[in-house]
Design a protein around this motif. Structure first.
Motif, short mmCIF file in Angstrom:
data_model
loop_
_atom_site.label_atom_id
_atom_site.label_comp_id
_atom_site.label_asym_id
_atom_site.label_seq_id
_atom_site.Cartn_x
_atom_site.Cartn_y
_atom_site.Cartn_z
N ILE A 287 0.84 -1.20 0.00
CA ILE A 287 0.00 0.00 0.00
C ILE A 287 0.88 1.25 0.00
N THR A 288 1.90 1.23 0.82
CA THR A 288 2.83 2.36 0.91
C THR A 288 3.49 2.64 -0.43
N ARG A 289 3.95 1.59 -1.08
CA ARG A 289 4.65 1.76 -2.36
C ARG A 289 3.73 2.38 -3.42
N ILE A 290 2.49 1.91 -3.47
CA ILE A 290 1.54 2.45 -4.45
C ILE A 290 1.36 3.95 -4.24
N LEU A 291 1.13 4.36 -3.00
CA LEU A 291 0.85 5.76 -2.73
C LEU A 291 2.07 6.65 -2.94
N VAL A 292 3.23 6.19 -2.47
CA VAL A 292 4.45 6.99 -2.64
C VAL A 292 4.77 7.19 -4.12
N CYS A 293 4.79 6.08 -4.89
CA CYS A 293 5.14 6.18 -6.31
C CYS A 293 4.12 7.01 -7.08
N VAL A 313 16.02 0.07 -6.70
CA VAL A 313 16.56 0.14 -8.06
C VAL A 313 15.86 1.22 -8.87
N GLU A 314 14.53 1.22 -8.85
CA GLU A 314 13.77 2.22 -9.61
C GLU A 314 12.34 2.25 -9.10
N GLU A 315 11.68 3.36 -9.40
CA GLU A 315 10.24 3.40 -9.10
C GLU A 315 9.54 2.57 -10.16
N THR A 316 8.45 1.90 -9.77
CA THR A 316 7.75 1.03 -10.71
C THR A 316 6.38 1.60 -11.04
N SER A 317 5.80 1.12 -12.12
CA SER A 317 4.52 1.63 -12.59
C SER A 317 3.40 1.27 -11.61
N HIS A 318 2.31 2.00 -11.73
CA HIS A 318 1.15 1.73 -10.89
C HIS A 318 0.63 0.31 -11.11
N GLU A 319 0.67 -0.14 -12.34
CA GLU A 319 0.21 -1.50 -12.66
C GLU A 319 1.05 -2.55 -11.94
N VAL A 320 2.36 -2.39 -12.00
CA VAL A 320 3.26 -3.33 -11.33
C VAL A 320 3.05 -3.28 -9.81
N CYS A 322 0.35 -2.49 -8.21
CA CYS A 322 -0.93 -3.12 -7.88
C CYS A 322 -0.81 -4.65 -7.90
N ARG A 323 -0.04 -5.16 -8.84
CA ARG A 323 0.19 -6.62 -8.86
C ARG A 323 0.93 -7.06 -7.60
N VAL A 329 -1.48 -9.75 -0.70
CA VAL A 329 -2.75 -10.15 -0.08
C VAL A 329 -3.00 -11.65 -0.27
N SER A 330 -2.73 -12.15 -1.47
CA SER A 330 -2.91 -13.58 -1.73
C SER A 330 -2.01 -14.43 -0.84
N ALA A 331 -0.76 -13.99 -0.68
CA ALA A 331 0.18 -14.72 0.18
C ALA A 331 -0.30 -14.72 1.63
N LEU A 332 -0.89 -13.61 2.05
CA LEU A 332 -1.41 -13.54 3.42
C LEU A 332 -2.53 -14.54 3.62
N PHE A 333 -3.45 -14.65 2.65
CA PHE A 333 -4.56 -15.59 2.79
C PHE A 333 -4.10 -17.03 2.64
N ASP A 334 -3.09 -17.26 1.83
CA ASP A 334 -2.50 -18.60 1.76
C ASP A 334 -1.95 -19.00 3.13
N TYR A 335 -1.31 -18.05 3.77
CA TYR A 335 -0.78 -18.30 5.11
C TYR A 335 -1.92 -18.57 6.10
#
Length: 491
Positions: A287-293, A313-320, A322-323, A329-335
């Motif tokens: 969440i932090t990365r999305i908002l900062v970038c 290394v670099e800032e990434t696109s909003h699409e990346v 979000c993925r 989130v998926s990893a959290l629910f798998d856990y």
């Protein structure tokens, strides 16, 4: 590594039944060390746990020979005493060998070479965050020289470690790590650690600019704070310790820390230990990365160096980004699913056992849910604290006044982390009531300071001001929890 007895200092327990006379065991078994690490809620120093590690001999001179000419990136900072933190975005960088660093560090300011622009009397150098797997990619046998398995983490060695080499004055600005807890082995020289508990986060003025995944920085230079600008910092509870060669420092989850080299050359090795809480922390970081970038690139898409830490290394696109959030989130629910299956299996086994014993399973489970776990955890914490002594020394609350650079911290024998009154408890945490009562007082003090010290031109709200509010650790935690709750409806 040659096989042999795992010796410790003379403070280790005397040989008992089954031990060879003259040999010493380590003060804690791997199982006991891990139990302490997983239950202790304050920083502590482990002594006599790494006396037989090959890594204890890895001085900068030795590593220079091992790496024989390999280029390393050094961060160059100024030896100054102003109130602004030296973030990595404000430092210079050079690519140099350890041999070149050692020559420069002998106060021989070269007329040529990578350090030619940096007067040794005015600058410090720091080779920080050097991952073993990258640094020693062609010498993987060196990984075995770091034996974190002695602390209860089987198979963990240099492969999961980072190396830090610095000159006097080299430091990392005050920050907390979002993931895991930290074990730090001091190899050469001494480092002074300033630590603050997680509860003091409001007093440390957290910021995510510069942005680095998993690092929340403080706006304060904790060794020379500007109390007019940051008045609440006076309420922060500083815990200070000098880490000496051979010692291992345990830093619990989310403890703030500022670390500085206080000898001409320092070498440290650390490893971040993963924790269950990291699963949610990764959602918060996404969440932090999305908002900062999103906000910072919209503000100035061509000047990322001003806000993106060089470790990113670099800032990434909003699409990346979000993925990345969806994966977290998926990893959290798998856990969650895996944990639930294990928990259900454990409960079934427990019920069958209880039925055989003719006990009331319902009452037993009710007791566990309402207080059994808290009681058990409390007992473990109490047992960990009872182990404090020569081989496990707590880092305790220090006085408000910082030592001078010519004082005991620089000249001591490494015992300065023991309180003057000899007490190791009762000082670490104020009550929740005390913290709540101080909130309105803090707000009043800060408002008065703001009215009297800030010029009108400085009152405009910037993107960074907005991000400081949106990405306050308390806010991102709430956002992550709301996101997880909404997502859980689909499972």
């Amino acid at each position: 590594m040659a096989a042999g007895p795992r010796a410790t200092a003379d403070t280790a327990p005397a040989a008992g039944a089954g031990e060879v006379e003259g040999e010493h065991i380590k003060p804690f078994t791997p199982e006991k060390a891990k139990e302490i690490i997983m239950s202790l809620q304050q920083p502590a120093i482990f002594c006599n746990m790494a006396v037989d590690w090959p890594a204890q001999h890895w001085t900068a001179e030795h590593l220079s020979e091992v790496l024989h000419g390999k280029q390393i990136r050094f961060r160059m900072g100024m030896k100054r005493t102003d109130t602004a933190p030296q973030f990595e975005t404000t430092c210079g960088y050079v690519e140099a060998t350890l041999e070149e660093f050692l020559t420069w560090n002998c106060d021989q300011s070269p007329l040529s070479g990578p350090f030619r622009d940096y007067d040794h009397s005015k600058f410090w150098a720091y080779a920080d965050y050097k991952y073993f797997v990258s640094l020693f990619d062609d010498k993987t046998d060196i990984f075995e020289g770091v034996i974190w398995s002695d602390f209860g983490f089987p198979g963990r060695n240099g492969r999961e470690s980072t190396l830090w080499i610095g000159s006097m004055g080299a430091h990392t600005p005050c920050h907390l790590d979002s993931y895991g807890c930290n074990l730090v082995f001091q190899v050469q020289g001494r480092k002074r650690w300033h630590l603050f508990p997680p509860e003091d986060t409001p007093f440390l003025y957290p910021t995510r600019i510069p942005y680095e995944e998993s690092s929340v920085f403080s706006k304060i230079n904790v060794v020379n704070p500007d109390l007019k600008r940051f008045p609440r910092f006076c309420k922060a509870r500083r815990h200070m310790v000098t880490l000496n060669p051979g010692q291992v420092l345990f830093v619990p989850r989310h403890w703030w820390h500022y670390v500085e080299s206080i000898d001409p050359v320092t070498v440290s090795i650390n490893s971040w230990i993963e924790l269950e809480e990291d699963h949610q922390a990764r959602v918060e970081e996404a969440i932090t990365r999305i908002l900062v970038c999103a906000l910072k690139t919209a503000e100035d898409p061509h000047n990322t160096r001003a806000w993106l830490n060089p470790t990113e290394v670099e800032e990434t696109s909003h699409e990346v980004n979000c993925r990345y959030l969806n994966r977290a989130v998926s990893a959290l629910f798998d856990y969650y699913r895996t944990s639930k299956v294990v928990e259900i299996q454990a409960l079934r086994t427990n019920r069958e056992h209880m039925k055989k014993e003719g006990l009331n399973v319902h009452n037993h489970m009710e007791m566990e849910q309402t207080g059994g776990q808290d009681l058990s955890l409390g007992v473990v914490k109490q047992e960990a604290a009872s182990l404090f002594g020569p081989d496990l020394v707590p880092v305790i609350l220090t006085s408000e006044e910082l030592p001078s650079k010519t004082g005991s911290i620089f000249e001591g024998d490494g015992k300065d982390f023991v309180g003057e009154d000899g007490e190791h408890s009762g000082k670490l945490h104020c009550t929740k009531r005390q913290r709540m009562m101080s909130k309105s007082e803090d707000a009043s003090v800060e408002q008065n300071a703001s009215n009297s010290n800030v010029a009108p031109s400085q009152t405009l709200i910037s993107t960074d001001d907005l991000l400081d509010c949106l990405l306050n650790p308390q806010v991102t935690r709430i956002v992550a929890q709301l996101l997880i709750q909404g997502r859980s409806l689909w499972f």
